[in-house]
Write an enzyme that holds these catalytic residues in place. Structure first.
Site, PDB file in Angstrom:
ATOM      1  CB  SER A   1      -1.004  -0.125   1.244  1.00 49.52           C
ATOM      2  OG  SER A   1      -1.785  -1.069   1.088  1.00 49.52           O
ATOM      3  NE  ARG A   2       3.983   2.122  -4.940  1.00 48.74           N
ATOM      4  CZ  ARG A   2       3.765   1.129  -5.417  1.00 48.74           C
ATOM      5  NH1 ARG A   2       3.545  -0.002  -4.493  1.00 48.74           N
ATOM      6  NH2 ARG A   2       3.757   0.954  -6.536  1.00 48.74           N
ATOM      7  CG  LEU A   3       0.918   2.669   4.198  1.00 52.27           C
ATOM      8  CD1 LEU A   3       0.004   1.935   5.085  1.00 52.27           C
ATOM      9  CD2 LEU A   3       0.972   4.230   4.345  1.00 52.27           C
TER      10      LEU A   3
END
Length: 216
Positions: free
Chosen positions: A194-196
């Site tokens: 999630s691009r975290l």
């Protein structure tokens, strides 16, 4: 490929995690650990790094070179022609940023610091360990300068071969040698879903380092 197709290209990163409790206290030692893991994973060109410089007018430029050492566990070493564009940049602004990208491990490392020329003895030893063809190339190529064509470069190569016929190894050219980037800031980036992404940054504090986590 259309712009929309390009925009739709993406990959989910989920191999590993990066926590403040898992890293070493010293940034260069942490880098060495990650480099060893990249080497063990048999990634393509694990020592390749983008070297970014800027000239006196503020114009940035970047290129990929190979890391050639971590002298004293306190710097990042690479070699080049001192008369190249990066050499001129570094003579005007002795600062550089390095970026390592290891997609096979979903990792990157960003290094920022001041730059100094490597000791002459270190540059001599490395130059004379290179293959003869590479030694000749360092003498023959006026790196980053415009030339009339490939024929001019090959002609200069032949001239150097004749000049140093029977001499092995060649002496190091005065215009060629090493630079050491002394890191002031080192960021370790680990891809996450999630691009975290996980981002841990080290910043120089006296003889040691402070650590903090950055938002992705």
């Amino acid at each position: 490929m259309t712009d929309q197709q390009l925009a739709d290209l993406r990959q989910t990163y989920s191999q590993r995690t990066l926590s403040e409790t898992d890293v070493q206290a010293d940034a260069v030692q942490q880098f060495r650990q990650w480099l060893d893991e990249a080497l063990s994973a048999h990634l393509d060109e694990p020592t390749a790094m983008t070297v970014s410089t800027v000239n006196a007018a503020g114009q940035p430029s970047a290129r990929v070179v190979l890391l050639k050492g971590l002298p004293d566990d306190a710097g990042f070493l690479f070699y080049t022609n001192y008369d190249s564009r990066k050499g001129h940049d570094l003579s005007e602004q002795p600062l550089a940023a390095l970026t390592f990208f290891w997609p096979g491990l979903e990792r990157q490392v960003r290094v920022e610091g001041r730059v100094e020329k490597a000791p002459a003895a270190l540059s001599d030893a490395y130059f004379q360990s290179r293959p003869r063809g590479s030694q000749i190339g360092a003498w023959a190529s006026p790196q980053s300068q415009a030339i009339r064509g490939r024929e001019e470069l090959e002609g200069q190569e032949k001239e150097v071969e004749q000049r140093f016929a029977g001499q092995d190894p060649l002496p190091r050219p005065p215009h060629w040698g090493g630079y050491i980037v002394r890191p002031e800031r080192v960021e370790f980036w680990q891809g996450r879903p999630s691009r975290l992404h996980d981002r841990i940054v080290y910043e120089r504090a006296g003889q040691g380092w402070t650590l903090s986590r950055l938002a992705p």
